[in-house]
Design an enzyme around this catalytic site. Structure first.
Site, PDB file in Angstrom:
ATOM      1  N   ASP A  79       0.763  -1.131  -0.112  1.00  0.00           N
ATOM      2  CA  ASP A  79      -0.079   0.057  -0.150  1.00  0.00           C
ATOM      3  C   ASP A  79       0.820   1.346   0.115  1.00  0.00           C
ATOM      4  O   ASP A  79       2.126   1.294   0.050  1.00  0.00           O
ATOM      5  CB  ASP A  79      -1.095  -0.045   1.226  1.00  0.00           C
ATOM      6  CG  ASP A  79      -0.192  -0.412   2.409  1.00  0.00           C
ATOM      7  OD1 ASP A  79       1.029  -0.316   2.571  1.00  0.00           O
ATOM      8  OD2 ASP A  79      -0.962  -0.875   3.528  1.00  0.00           O
ATOM      9  N   ASN A 147      -6.915  -2.698  14.448  1.00  0.00           N
ATOM     10  CA  ASN A 147      -8.510  -2.876  13.877  1.00  0.00           C
ATOM     11  C   ASN A 147      -8.690  -4.191  13.052  1.00  0.00           C
ATOM     12  O   ASN A 147      -9.724  -4.488  12.412  1.00  0.00           O
ATOM     13  CB  ASN A 147      -9.077  -1.883  13.462  1.00  0.00           C
ATOM     14  CG  ASN A 147      -8.124  -1.379  12.257  1.00  0.00           C
ATOM     15  OD1 ASN A 147      -7.428  -1.997  11.584  1.00  0.00           O
ATOM     16  ND2 ASN A 147      -8.733  -0.472  11.574  1.00  0.00           N
ATOM     17  N   HIS A 149      -7.064  -4.874  10.347  1.00  0.00           N
ATOM     18  CA  HIS A 149      -6.904  -4.575   8.782  1.00  0.00           C
ATOM     19  C   HIS A 149      -5.449  -5.396   8.370  1.00  0.00           C
ATOM     20  O   HIS A 149      -4.565  -5.582   9.053  1.00  0.00           O
ATOM     21  CB  HIS A 149      -6.657  -3.086   8.280  1.00  0.00           C
ATOM     22  CG  HIS A 149      -5.301  -2.312   8.957  1.00  0.00           C
ATOM     23  ND1 HIS A 149      -5.449  -0.943   9.140  1.00  0.00           N
ATOM     24  CD2 HIS A 149      -4.054  -2.766   9.240  1.00  0.00           C
ATOM     25  CE1 HIS A 149      -4.129  -0.532   9.243  1.00  0.00           C
ATOM     26  NE2 HIS A 149      -3.307  -1.513   9.409  1.00  0.00           N
ATOM     27  N   GLU A 154      -9.318  -1.783   5.458  1.00  0.00           N
ATOM     28  CA  GLU A 154     -10.127  -1.451   6.761  1.00  0.00           C
ATOM     29  C   GLU A 154     -11.336  -2.224   6.959  1.00  0.00           C
ATOM     30  O   GLU A 154     -11.693  -2.745   6.078  1.00  0.00           O
ATOM     31  CB  GLU A 154     -10.171   0.067   7.026  1.00  0.00           C
ATOM     32  CG  GLU A 154      -8.950   1.061   6.669  1.00  0.00           C
ATOM     33  CD  GLU A 154      -8.200   1.051   7.708  1.00  0.00           C
ATOM     34  OE1 GLU A 154      -8.118   0.133   8.596  1.00  0.00           O
ATOM     35  OE2 GLU A 154      -7.285   1.898   7.694  1.00  0.00           O
TER      36      GLU A 154
END
Ligand code: PGA
Length: 255
Positions: A79, A147, A149, A154
């Site tokens: 990313d 979280n 991801h 996400e």
């Protein structure tokens, strides 16, 4: 068993290695990557940024110092922030140059990071095409966010998502704020490989260290796959190895 469960996808348990310390994790992960390079004539790696892999890149650079060549390697990072180019010290392209590409003999242009300065739709399409042209990713290195991801996929990301423009979760922007100069906004958008893209890698190595990752790691493997925890999609892949330290792995045995 409900009809839906009877016809659902096959789920897999990851191979699990729990080690005493983050240093031992980095050593084990580097060893896995080096073994892959030793057995593949034209290795294609999926690579990750963040704090967790830093010590892995140190060990790969050390291996280069003692004779390992990365000249045949192609790599694709997960990313990049939208708007940041390789000259920006907060970009993942800059991170990869600094921590890995400049320290080994990978050929110019063979270590790829999505271009955060291009048109996102074009960058995403070209990135998928470049991965396919390389023959697909042989071994994908992954971290996990608090979280859940993976890459910048996400919570809520579709399990069949491809490389695309995404909006970052607030918790991700806060977690990554220390990488940006004081007073600079963390970008709100990024380009990330999709979960579907990641799942096409032939092998996946998920790396987690520290107590802050314990809940996410537990959520990824202790319930049915759910887009609320993107890493839980890894249960759909038959060749996932989790390498973590005791702090990150401490909830893997509890319900
Ligand atoms: P970290 O990031 O290695 O900096 O914890 C992992 C991630 O967010 O995927």
């Amino acid at each position: 068993m409900s009809p839906a469960a009877a016809t659902g996808p096959t789920l897999h348990r990851p191979a699990l290695v729990v080690l005493d310390s983050p240093e031992a994790v980095a050593t084990a992960v580097a060893a896995r990557l080096l073994r892959h390079l030793a057995t593949e004539p034209r290795p294609v790696l999926g690579l990750a940024t963040g704090r967790t892999p830093l010590a892995v890149y140190d060990r790969l650079a050390a291996a280069h110092g003692t004779g390992t060549s990365f000249a045949a390697v192609q790599s694709f990072n997960l990313d990049e922030y939208v708007g940041l180019g390789a000259s920006d010290p907060a970009s993942f392209a800059h991170y990869m140059q600094r921590h890995f590409f400049d320290r080994v003999d990978i050929a110019a242009g063979q270590g790829r990071v999505p271009d955060g300065t291009g048109d996102p739709a074009t960058v995403a399409r070209d990135y998928e095409a470049a991965i396919a042209k390389a023959g697909g990713i042989g071994l994908q290195l992954l971290g996990i966010g608090t979280n859940g991801h993976i890459g910048f996929n996400e919570p809520g990301s579709a399990f069949d998502s491809r490389t695309r423009l995404v909006t970052l979760a607030e918790s991700t922007r806060q977690a990554n704020a220390p990488d940006f100069p004081r007073g600079t906004e963390v970008p709100r958008e990024a380009i990330t490989m999709g979960i579907g893209t990641i799942l096409e890698a032939r092998q996946i190595l998920l790396v987690a260290t520290g107590a802050a990752k314990a809940e996410a790691l537990h959520a990824a493997f202790h319930a049915a796959p759910d887009p609320d925890c993107p890493a839980s999609a890894l249960q759909l892949h038959p060749r996932v190895e989790v390498i973590c330290d005791c702090a990150a792995g401490r909830r893997l045995w509890s319900a």
